[in-house]
Design an enzyme around this catalytic site. Structure first.
Site, PDB file in Angstrom:
ATOM      1  N   ARG A  49       0.225  -1.220   0.260  1.00  0.00           N
ATOM      2  CA  ARG A  49       0.214   0.132  -0.492  1.00  0.00           C
ATOM      3  C   ARG A  49       0.927   1.052   0.411  1.00  0.00           C
ATOM      4  O   ARG A  49       2.342   1.500  -0.010  1.00  0.00           O
ATOM      5  CB  ARG A  49      -0.983   0.158   0.921  1.00  0.00           C
ATOM      6  N   ALA A  51       0.997   5.233  -2.473  1.00  0.00           N
ATOM      7  CA  ALA A  51       0.918   5.153  -3.238  1.00  0.00           C
ATOM      8  C   ALA A  51       2.034   5.029  -4.165  1.00  0.00           C
ATOM      9  O   ALA A  51       2.372   4.444  -5.510  1.00  0.00           O
ATOM     10  CB  ALA A  51       0.389   7.257  -3.713  1.00  0.00           C
ATOM     11  N   ARG A  86      -5.532  -0.268  -8.258  1.00  0.00           N
ATOM     12  CA  ARG A  86      -5.557   0.797  -7.182  1.00  0.00           C
ATOM     13  C   ARG A  86      -6.455   2.040  -8.369  1.00  0.00           C
ATOM     14  O   ARG A  86      -5.210   2.722  -8.919  1.00  0.00           O
ATOM     15  CB  ARG A  86      -4.879   1.121  -6.688  1.00  0.00           C
ATOM     16  N   GLN A 187      -4.405   2.290   9.438  1.00  0.00           N
ATOM     17  CA  GLN A 187      -3.116   2.691   9.134  1.00  0.00           C
ATOM     18  C   GLN A 187      -1.988   3.682  10.052  1.00  0.00           C
ATOM     19  O   GLN A 187      -0.640   2.832   9.734  1.00  0.00           O
ATOM     20  CB  GLN A 187      -2.598   3.565   7.721  1.00  0.00           C
ATOM     21  N   ASP A 228      -2.940  11.057  -2.677  1.00  0.00           N
ATOM     22  CA  ASP A 228      -2.841   9.316  -3.678  1.00  0.00           C
ATOM     23  C   ASP A 228      -2.620  10.294  -5.299  1.00  0.00           C
ATOM     24  O   ASP A 228      -2.471   9.221  -5.809  1.00  0.00           O
ATOM     25  CB  ASP A 228      -4.147   9.197  -3.936  1.00  0.00           C
ATOM     26  N   ASN A 238      -6.763  11.470  -0.984  1.00  0.00           N
ATOM     27  CA  ASN A 238      -6.232  10.731   0.138  1.00  0.00           C
ATOM     28  C   ASN A 238      -6.318  10.069   0.844  1.00  0.00           C
ATOM     29  O   ASN A 238      -8.018  10.447   0.964  1.00  0.00           O
ATOM     30  CB  ASN A 238      -5.492  12.154   0.450  1.00  0.00           C
ATOM     31  N   LYS A 239      -5.569   9.518   1.557  1.00  0.00           N
ATOM     32  CA  LYS A 239      -6.574   8.845   2.574  1.00  0.00           C
ATOM     33  C   LYS A 239      -7.989   9.476   3.826  1.00  0.00           C
ATOM     34  O   LYS A 239      -7.928  10.176   3.723  1.00  0.00           O
ATOM     35  CB  LYS A 239      -5.702   8.015   3.552  1.00  0.00           C
TER      36      LYS A 239
HETATM   37  O1  MRU Z   1      -5.081   2.907   1.724  1.00  0.00           O
HETATM   38  P1  MRU Z   1      -3.653   3.245   1.349  1.00  0.00           P
HETATM   39  O2  MRU Z   1      -2.897   2.756   2.815  1.00  0.00           O
HETATM   40  O3  MRU Z   1      -2.841   2.860   0.241  1.00  0.00           O
HETATM   41  O4  MRU Z   1      -3.910   4.584   1.789  1.00  0.00           O
HETATM   42  C1  MRU Z   1      -2.336   5.626   1.402  1.00  0.00           C
HETATM   43  C2  MRU Z   1      -2.924   7.310   1.286  1.00  0.00           C
HETATM   44  O5  MRU Z   1      -3.483   7.833   1.449  1.00  0.00           O
HETATM   45  C3  MRU Z   1      -1.063   7.270   1.327  1.00  0.00           C
HETATM   46  O6  MRU Z   1      -1.781   9.018   1.947  1.00  0.00           O
HETATM   47  C4  MRU Z   1      -0.411   8.076   0.191  1.00  0.00           C
HETATM   48  O7  MRU Z   1      -0.362   6.643  -0.877  1.00  0.00           O
HETATM   49  C5  MRU Z   1       0.849   8.604   0.444  1.00  0.00           C
HETATM   50  S1  MRU Z   1       1.787   7.282   0.885  1.00  0.00           S
HETATM   51  C6  MRU Z   1       3.528   8.093   0.604  1.00  0.00           C
END
Ligand code: MRU
EC number: 5.3.1.23
Length: 342
Positions: A49, A51, A86, A187, A228, A238-239
């Site tokens: 996981r 990005a 994704r 996370q 992302d 983003n998340k």
């Molecule tokens: O679903 P995830 O855990 O892959 O989501 C990750 C995020 O939202 C991060 O903030 C993003 O991918 C940047 S990671 C450097």
């Protein structure tokens, strides 16, 4: 292919190993990844996981498959399958575009191997540059809040937002990091808490719903998150939960920074409304599951809404910290944003 190690990826004896991010922090399990189906499964389950890491693992697997003699047509199909694994993280598409160009070369096997390794090396450097630029924005004694996980686990280097926190900590400017647990998949509670502990950065874990009262009490000096996908107008996906933090930060007049490599920028996507948002399984919201066990608290048939990401409008962002430098809201309004990254 040349062996290497990052926090969450290992390439040795021509095999790709991933650190299972669903098992952390209770268990440190390295899993092999030998096929496209396996990697897609790891990405769907969030064993792989973040990005940047998703894009890098897909590129490395393709290069390994090319080396193992997978025919060109099958590699082309693999590119299409991985691209769909994704939908929100644009780093995946950007990296795969480069792998596709390598596949079009006459010496495509060596071109793909070189390109995948180059992407890993580039990502390491991008993280360092983001940290350099971001740390300049961190004032001495800062109490910083972060969401999700943006560290070495999610990249080939020191991370994006967490990379900034690490650099600022090394410069003696971080008093403490508030870590949002980041429901539904935790996370923050599982991965960021573990990473900050390993890095020796002082932190306190909070439930996502506690950020507002902390801000009201004046206990948060800035918010740092990753991304992302960043649209051409500066809107950021983003998340899930990032947007609420941005609204809260705006209300409390707290700076809200987004740290990301240029590979997260999508100049073809005009704004946040055009960013595809992945919808995920209801079971992630009706309960929890992981190496700690599983439990369900909601009725089995509870209707659920579970988008993996949300969009923060550019107007709520105090600065976009890229490897190339910091873009201010004023520069973004003047259109420098797109030109500076293009
Ligand atoms: O679903 P995830 O855990 O892959 O989501 C990750 C995020 O939202 C991060 O903030 C993003 O991918 C940047 S990671 C450097």
């Amino acid at each position: 292919m040349q062996a290497f190690n990052t926090t969450s990826l290992t390439l040795s004896d021509n095999r790709l190993w991933i650190l299972d991010q669903q098992a952390l922090p209770q268990e440190k399990q390295w899993r092999t990844c030998d096929s496209v189906e396996e990697l897609v499964g790891h990405i769907h389950s969030l064993r792989v996981r973040g990005a940047p890491l998703i894009g890098l693992s897909a590129s490395l697997l393709l290069a390994l498959l090319a080396e193992r003699g997978l025919p060109r047509e099958e590699l082309e199909q693999a590119l299409i399958t991985l691209r769909a694994a994704r939908p929100t993280a644009v780093n995946l598409m950007n990296n795969l575009d480069r792998m596709k160009l390598a596949l079009a070369q006459p010496q495509w096997v060596s071109a793909m191997v070189e390109e995948a390794l180059r992407l890993v090396e580039e990502d390491r450097k991008l993280c360092d540059r983001i940290a350099d630029h971001g740390a300049e924005l961190v004032k001495p004694g800062s109490r910083l809040l972060t969401h999700c996980n943006t560290g070495g686990l999610a990249t080939a280097g020191i991370g994006t937002a967490i990379g900034v926190l690490l650099r600022a900590h090394q410069q003696g400017n971080v008093q403490q990091v508030w870590v949002d647990e980041t429901r539904p998949l935790l996370q923050g509670g599982r991965l960021t808490a573990w990473e900050l502990g390993e890095l020796g950065i002082p932190y306190k874990l909070i439930c996502d719903s506690m950020a507002a009262s902390l801000m009201a009490q004046g206990q948060v000096d800035a918010v740092w998150v990753g991304a992302d996908r960043i649209a051409a107008n500066g809107d950021v996906a983003n998340k899930i939960g990032t947007y609420s933090l941005a609204v809260l930060a705006h209300y409390h007049r707290i700076p809200f920074y987004v740290a990301a490599p240029h590979t997260t920028h999508d100049p073809h996507c005009p704004n946040g409304a055009a960013i595809p948002i992945e919808q995920r399984a209801a079971t992630e919201v009706t309960g929890v599951a992981g190496s700690f066990g599983s439990c369900q608290w909601a009725p089995v048939d509870a209707p659920v809404y579970n988008p993996a990401f949300d969009v923060t409008p550019a107007a709520l962002i105090s600065g976009w910290v890229f490897d190339s430098g910091v873009i201010t809201p004023q520069q973004a309004n003047e259109g420098i944003f797109t030109r500076a990254l293009g």
